[in-house]
Every structure is written in C-alpha cells, then in structure tokens.
Design a protein around this motif. Sequence first.
Motif, mmCIF file in Angstrom:
data_model
loop_
_atom_site.group_PDB
_atom_site.id
_atom_site.type_symbol
_atom_site.label_atom_id
_atom_site.label_comp_id
_atom_site.label_asym_id
_atom_site.label_seq_id
_atom_site.Cartn_x
_atom_site.Cartn_y
_atom_site.Cartn_z
ATOM 1 N N GLU A 397 0.841 -1.191 0.000
ATOM 2 C CA GLU A 397 0.000 0.000 0.000
ATOM 3 C C GLU A 397 0.879 1.245 0.000
ATOM 4 O OE1 GLU A 397 -3.627 1.868 2.707
ATOM 5 O OE2 GLU A 397 -1.964 0.819 3.695
ATOM 6 N N ILE A 398 0.529 2.210 -0.841
ATOM 7 C CA ILE A 398 1.198 3.510 -0.825
ATOM 8 C C ILE A 398 0.488 4.367 0.222
ATOM 9 C CG2 ILE A 398 1.710 5.595 -2.136
ATOM 10 C CD1 ILE A 398 1.979 3.892 -4.605
ATOM 11 N N THR A 399 1.260 4.817 1.202
ATOM 12 C CA THR A 399 0.655 5.523 2.339
ATOM 13 C C THR A 399 0.787 7.044 2.262
ATOM 14 O OG1 THR A 399 2.720 5.224 3.587
ATOM 15 C CG2 THR A 399 0.993 3.551 3.855
ATOM 16 N N GLY A 400 1.563 7.546 1.294
ATOM 17 C CA GLY A 400 1.687 9.005 1.179
ATOM 18 C C GLY A 400 3.100 9.435 0.873
ATOM 19 N N MET A 401 3.458 10.624 1.337
ATOM 20 C CA MET A 401 4.782 11.209 1.088
ATOM 21 C C MET A 401 5.438 11.571 2.416
ATOM 22 S SD MET A 401 5.623 11.756 -2.259
ATOM 23 C CE MET A 401 6.599 13.259 -2.244
ATOM 24 N N GLU A 402 6.728 11.353 2.485
ATOM 25 C CA GLU A 402 7.530 11.812 3.616
ATOM 26 C C GLU A 402 8.730 12.550 3.040
ATOM 27 O OE1 GLU A 402 10.114 9.887 7.215
ATOM 28 O OE2 GLU A 402 8.155 8.991 6.775
ATOM 29 N N ASN A 403 8.696 13.882 3.177
ATOM 30 C CA ASN A 403 9.657 14.753 2.491
ATOM 31 C C ASN A 403 9.512 14.537 0.977
ATOM 32 O OD1 ASN A 403 10.610 15.798 4.947
ATOM 33 N ND2 ASN A 403 12.034 14.060 5.165
ATOM 34 N N ASP A 404 10.553 14.039 0.309
ATOM 35 C CA ASP A 404 10.478 13.815 -1.144
ATOM 36 C C ASP A 404 10.334 12.335 -1.490
ATOM 37 O OD1 ASP A 404 10.743 16.507 -1.510
ATOM 38 O OD2 ASP A 404 12.874 16.447 -2.014
ATOM 39 N N THR A 405 10.014 11.514 -0.512
ATOM 40 C CA THR A 405 9.988 10.071 -0.717
ATOM 41 C C THR A 405 8.565 9.534 -0.583
ATOM 42 O OG1 THR A 405 12.219 9.883 0.203
ATOM 43 C CG2 THR A 405 10.924 7.849 0.053
ATOM 44 N N ILE A 406 8.191 8.668 -1.537
ATOM 45 C CA ILE A 406 6.895 7.983 -1.455
ATOM 46 C C ILE A 406 7.006 6.873 -0.423
ATOM 47 C CG2 ILE A 406 5.184 6.644 -2.720
ATOM 48 C CD1 ILE A 406 6.152 7.985 -5.277
ATOM 49 N N THR A 407 6.090 6.852 0.521
ATOM 50 C CA THR A 407 6.127 5.829 1.578
ATOM 51 C C THR A 407 5.201 4.668 1.235
ATOM 52 O OG1 THR A 407 4.432 7.044 2.815
ATOM 53 C CG2 THR A 407 6.739 7.463 3.379
ATOM 54 N N MET A 408 5.665 3.464 1.550
ATOM 55 C CA MET A 408 4.910 2.241 1.257
ATOM 56 C C MET A 408 4.978 1.303 2.444
ATOM 57 S SD MET A 408 6.325 1.342 -2.568
ATOM 58 C CE MET A 408 5.175 -0.023 -2.744
ATOM 59 N N GLN A 409 4.021 0.389 2.496
ATOM 60 C CA GLN A 409 4.064 -0.678 3.490
ATOM 61 C C GLN A 409 3.464 -1.936 2.888
ATOM 62 O OE1 GLN A 409 1.822 0.750 6.847
ATOM 63 N NE2 GLN A 409 -0.166 0.398 5.891
ATOM 64 N N ASP A 410 4.063 -3.065 3.225
ATOM 65 C CA ASP A 410 3.579 -4.361 2.733
ATOM 66 C C ASP A 410 2.419 -4.844 3.588
ATOM 67 O OD1 ASP A 410 5.533 -4.410 0.774
ATOM 68 O OD2 ASP A 410 6.962 -5.525 2.025
ATOM 69 N N ILE A 411 1.386 -5.323 2.931
ATOM 70 C CA ILE A 411 0.232 -5.890 3.635
ATOM 71 C C ILE A 411 0.327 -7.415 3.644
ATOM 72 C CG2 ILE A 411 -2.287 -5.982 3.743
ATOM 73 C CD1 ILE A 411 -2.319 -3.372 2.139
ATOM 74 N N PHE A 412 0.650 -7.998 2.488
ATOM 75 C CA PHE A 412 0.906 -9.431 2.372
ATOM 76 C C PHE A 412 2.243 -9.622 1.676
ATOM 77 C CE2 PHE A 412 -3.606 -9.718 3.142
ATOM 78 C CZ PHE A 412 -3.793 -10.968 3.743
ATOM 79 N N VAL A 413 2.981 -10.646 2.062
ATOM 80 C CA VAL A 413 4.257 -10.964 1.406
ATOM 81 C C VAL A 413 4.373 -12.478 1.251
ATOM 82 C CG1 VAL A 413 5.474 -8.920 2.233
ATOM 83 C CG2 VAL A 413 5.494 -11.014 3.613
ATOM 84 N N TYR A 414 5.165 -12.880 0.281
ATOM 85 C CA TYR A 414 5.449 -14.296 0.063
ATOM 86 C C TYR A 414 6.802 -14.617 0.681
ATOM 87 C CZ TYR A 414 6.314 -18.740 -2.284
ATOM 88 O OH TYR A 414 6.586 -20.060 -2.542
ATOM 89 N N LYS A 415 6.830 -15.589 1.578
ATOM 90 C CA LYS A 415 8.068 -15.982 2.246
ATOM 91 C C LYS A 415 8.482 -17.373 1.777
ATOM 92 C CE LYS A 415 7.621 -13.229 6.470
ATOM 93 N NZ LYS A 415 7.649 -13.263 7.955
ATOM 94 N N ARG A 416 9.651 -17.444 1.172
ATOM 95 C CA ARG A 416 10.157 -18.723 0.673
ATOM 96 C C ARG A 416 10.702 -19.565 1.821
ATOM 97 N NH1 ARG A 416 13.311 -18.226 -5.005
ATOM 98 N NH2 ARG A 416 13.641 -20.392 -4.392
ATOM 99 N N ARG A 417 10.485 -20.878 1.711
ATOM 100 C CA ARG A 417 10.971 -21.809 2.720
ATOM 101 C C ARG A 417 11.981 -22.793 2.161
ATOM 102 N NH1 ARG A 417 7.563 -25.188 3.902
ATOM 103 N NH2 ARG A 417 5.632 -24.628 2.845
ATOM 104 N N GLY A 418 12.378 -22.607 0.913
ATOM 105 C CA GLY A 418 13.329 -23.522 0.293
ATOM 106 C C GLY A 418 12.729 -24.213 -0.913
ATOM 107 N N ARG A 419 13.310 -25.365 -1.283
ATOM 108 C CA ARG A 419 12.863 -26.106 -2.457
ATOM 109 C C ARG A 419 12.631 -27.558 -2.092
ATOM 110 N NH1 ARG A 419 15.886 -24.155 -7.883
ATOM 111 N NH2 ARG A 419 14.275 -25.556 -8.664
ATOM 112 N N ALA A 420 11.610 -28.127 -2.699
ATOM 113 C CA ALA A 420 11.314 -29.541 -2.480
ATOM 114 C C ALA A 420 12.270 -30.398 -3.306
ATOM 115 C CB ALA A 420 9.864 -29.834 -2.862
#
Length: 459
Positions: A397-420
């Motif tokens: 999600e894009i949450t806005g601006m902080e100074n000259d930088t666009i701020t973001m935060q992850d809501i869902f992420v994919y976490k790898r656990r290795g390979r079968a």
Amino acid sequence: MFKEYRSRRAEAQPNVLKLERKNEAPKDADAPSEDLELKAHLDLKNRLHGELLDRLNLTMIDKVERSELKRQIASLVTSLIEAEGVYMRSEAFSSLVEELIHEVMGLGPLEPLLEDPTINDILVNSFDKVYVERHGLLEKSKVRFRDERHLLRVIDKIVSKVGRRIDESQPWVDARLEDGSRVNAIIRPCSVDGPALSIRKFSRVPLTLQRLVEQGALNQQAAGLLKALVDARLNILISGGTGSGKTTLLNAVSSFIDTRHRIVTIEDAAELQLQQEHVVRLETRPPNAEGEGTISQRDLVRNALRMRPDRIIVGEVRGAECFDMLQSMNTGHDGSMTTVHANSARDALGRIEQMVTMMGAELPLKTIRSQIASAIHIVVQLSRMSDGSRRILSISEITGMENDTITMQDIFVYKRRGRAETGAVMGDFVPTGIRPHCFDQLVAAGVDVNADLFKRLEV
C-alpha cells in the motif's frame, strides 16, 4: 473417385472445389530414405497444398462446415496421392489431411500447439527450431516449418487479420490471434537467422482469482483482499517481470468490477479478456507505409477521458501515457488499473516516475512523486519463480509522502521456505500484521472486510 464424390455432394453443399483440373505432378522416381523421411513428408505436403490452393474456391470456404470441408479435401488428397504413387496407412493419411486443413484454414504447423492446453508459450526461433513452454519450463518441439517462406506466410496471415503489416521497412510487429493470444514477429534484416515468432497463449477459459489460488499464486486471504480493493474502487498497479503473469492477474482481478460500470481498456494489442458487458476496447495503431497515422496509447488515454468511463484499464504503461493515466486516476476515475514491468514494488514506482519525465515537461521531482502517491493506492508485485511457477510476491500500500519520498508498506508478502526434492519452490503467502491505511476506506465503501485478515501468522 474425386469427380464422383463431388457430383454426389454438389446439390447438398456449397461447392468449394473448382471444376477445372490441372495435370497431376509426376511421380518421384527416387524413394525417400529413412534419413529424409521428414523432408519427403514436407515436400509431399507442399505439393498437395499447392494443388489444393489451385482447386479450392477460397471464397466459399467460410460457408462450408468444417466436417464437409474435411471430407472434400480428403477426397481430393486421395486422388492426388494416388497420382503421386504414394501409399500411406490410414493413420498417416488422416494426419496428413488434418495438416492440410490447418494449412488452408489455420496457421499450419502452429495449430496443434495452439490447441494444446498445456502449452503457455510458442517460440519459433527459425523455421526448423520451435520451442514451447509447458508449466513454466521450455522444451523443444518436433514441429517445424517447411522453409522460411512457409513461416513468413503464416506470419503474414496472422498480422494481416488485425490490419497490420510486416516487411523490410517495418521488420517487427505486435499482433494478436482471434482468442486474444499475444503475438510478436520479427524478420530480416533485424532477425539475422530468419523470421522469428513468439506467441503468448491465453487460456480459452479465463483464469479466475479462485483458480490462481488453487494454483498457488496466492492464498484465499490475499484473494479476498484484492476483491475488497476492487469493490472499494482503489487504483491498482500490477508490477512484474516478463512472463510473470501480470495480464493474467489483471484479467482475474478485473472480474470483480461492478457490471454497472463503464470500462474503457487501452492496449497496444487487444488481449484483455474482461467478463463485463459494458466494455469499450481501444487499440493503438502503428504507422502506415508512409510512416504516418500513428495512434499511441497516450492519444487513446486522452480520448478515453472524453468517453465518460467509470474505470480506465491500460494493458501496460510504457511511456508518456503514464502521466495521463495518473491524471485520470486523480480526477474521478477511481478503480482504474494498469501493469508495468519492474522487479519490485519500489522499482515500479521508480519506473512510473521515469515514464512521466518522458512526457518532456520539466516538472519538479516532488510534484511527480506527489501525483504518483495520490493516484496509486496498491502495488501488486509478481514474479516467475525458478521452478517456472508464477506467484504474487507482495501486496503493498502507498501511504503518502515523507519529504520527497513515497512511503509504502507491505500488507501481504510471500516468504520462501526452500525447495522440495522435485525442484518446486516452497513458501507461504502471509500477512505482515499491518492493518492498511485504506481499511477505513474499505469500510466506508460498504465492503465487508474482517480485521483479522491482517493479523500476522507465525510460519
């Protein structure tokens, strides 16, 4: 035999065979060796194809049922093979007839590959080197074209159907097939080893978000969030590398758009498969032979703003049209969507920023970033994994601006656990535990979202 067959069918079906007969080709005195069996087959098919084109009334083909056409072609091929002095088993004969029907009515050797549901991509490197992608992995196909002229004829048949051209002055082209499959072709002098053709097949049964969940691209919770975001009319940017499934996801997510909304789609080659009825599809136009008449995506985005759209969907932003897309998102066309090539969600915003500067206007960097931050609400990042599977890596999600930088935060992420042991990538799609800023907006829009959806899970 052929004359008797034609006279029996003449009154019942439109006759696609001309009355005149040409002299049959002489028999080949030399029997082909085992090493030349494939070449002999292609040569025979080439001769028969030429005879068919001479004797078929091409203006009547579309008026004849395929089964009847097949019977008429089979009868003619039988007489021609007898004249050639070639003896074939019934299986080989049926296969030859089917190949000739593909040559006359379809795209020749490509037809079996297009009909195979397990194939995602068809990659023709040259007339005798054809590769396919199955389940994300490449393999060489036994299919081949007779020669470069044969491949060029198939390419010309594809591009001419969508009103485009390919020649020495314009040696590459983007086109599409009737089912929406994406096509790119390039010929000499740009393609050193001869014509090359790439086809990205689209499923004849559009992939739904539920099917993507079943395939492991995301989980049920993330799918529910994407549906809620579409219902609440948040603007979504789908980002990923080549072949990561951006257009597939865009098709799946767009299925949740309210059927009462007027949607305008803009693409270089029309390939989106929206399920709604109220859709206007716009497509760019390349320059003509004189180098004039180009219609760009930016032209179409500007025109779309005058068409009273509720939502605008741009198949992929590549240049200055990005600025007009951001403007439309900021001026009442909520719920718009587009895709972009990028390797991460942060890189996607950087690419959008670069595209806006391509417009030529000297806008301050902070102004551009402010436009991006206010226009785009959600960035969905996809990737093709090392095992060939396609997965969503993050929903941010894009949450806005902080100074000259666009701020973001992850809501869902994919976490790898290795390979079968089989080589398959193992991992889980999990919430980060952060409740998005847009949660109140979802509630205000009347979307039923459970706050527990965002609780962090220990994996």
